[in-house]
Design an enzyme around this catalytic site. Sequence first.
Site, PDB file in Angstrom:
ATOM      1  N   CYS A  24      42.974  36.721  29.343  1.00 10.48           N
ATOM      2  CA  CYS A  24      43.423  35.348  29.581  1.00 10.48           C
ATOM      3  C   CYS A  24      44.816  35.124  29.006  1.00 10.48           C
ATOM      4  CB  CYS A  24      42.410  34.374  28.971  1.00 10.48           C
ATOM      5  SG  CYS A  24      42.943  32.657  28.987  1.00 10.48           S
ATOM      6  N   CYS A  54      45.248  31.980  26.907  1.00 11.48           N
ATOM      7  CA  CYS A  54      44.583  32.140  25.605  1.00 11.48           C
ATOM      8  C   CYS A  54      45.535  32.784  24.603  1.00 11.48           C
ATOM      9  CB  CYS A  54      43.333  33.013  25.746  1.00 11.48           C
ATOM     10  SG  CYS A  54      42.044  32.338  26.814  1.00 11.48           S
TER      11      CYS A  54
END
Length: 305
Positions: A65, A68
């Site tokens: 991600c 993230c």
Amino acid sequence: MPAAALRGAVDLSTLRNRPAAPAAAAPSSENAPSLVFDVTDASFPQVLELSRTVPVVVDLWAEWCGPCKQLSPILEKVVTELGGRLVLAKVDVDANPQLSQAFRAQSIPMVVALLGGQPVPLFTGAVPEQQVREVFAQLLQLAAQNGVTGSVPVESGQVEATEPEEAPLPPHHAEAYEAIEAGDYSRAVSAYEAALAENPRDADARAGLAQVRLLARVQDLDSSAVRAAAAADTADLDAQFAVADLDVSGGHVEDAFDRLLDVFAASSADDRPAVRERLLDLFGIVGDDDPRVLLARRRLASLLF
């Protein structure tokens, strides 16, 4: 975040009575926990217990991600600077499916808090540092209202030790970082563009530029309206691009790639360059070595030739 947010947000009941993990796997009540630590399905009961003393921020993330990776260092920095008034529990959703399911993590990064064993939704997606600070300030107020006012002891020098010294950022990068913190994405874009004008091979500036452009594009989007428009007219490129941006910013990378590849396959020769350009932009945000990017590139190549 009203106090009522402490009730009914997510169902953690299936994880409360899980047998405790070995002491090394999670914070122990006998030893002061770190300000930032990993948590697993097995060690989660100890984290719930810790939240009765000190507010616990839970960062649900995954290695693949991109947003993230942008958000997590900000969370760690702000939690560390608060000196033990909050702790940060990091959950790898791929390795801990039960926690992911319990928190209903439909998109990541997803950040929630635990107060007295109860969940408090905070936000999803990568947000600027200033917004993180504001949300955490509200969380501390809510914690005080609910009697969760403890803290984690911080050894002298621990805060500084968690922040290794780094070389100063180049001027344009520093300007971009400052602008991002202020939520001024257009200024950050200009700063990164200036850095690339000076050094076209500046990979950090190129990656930063792609990420900031994504943040700027999704900043004011109405997700429901955009998705409805895209569903109503599959030939509306702007709507398809907007949904793909939202999916990438929320961690739904494969959905974004599949959408744009389907649009590319159905597009006219005149529209295909724009679709390809947006795909390449998103590839750069996710990372050229990401397996989902490699798979999408292969499909794009097959459509081109």
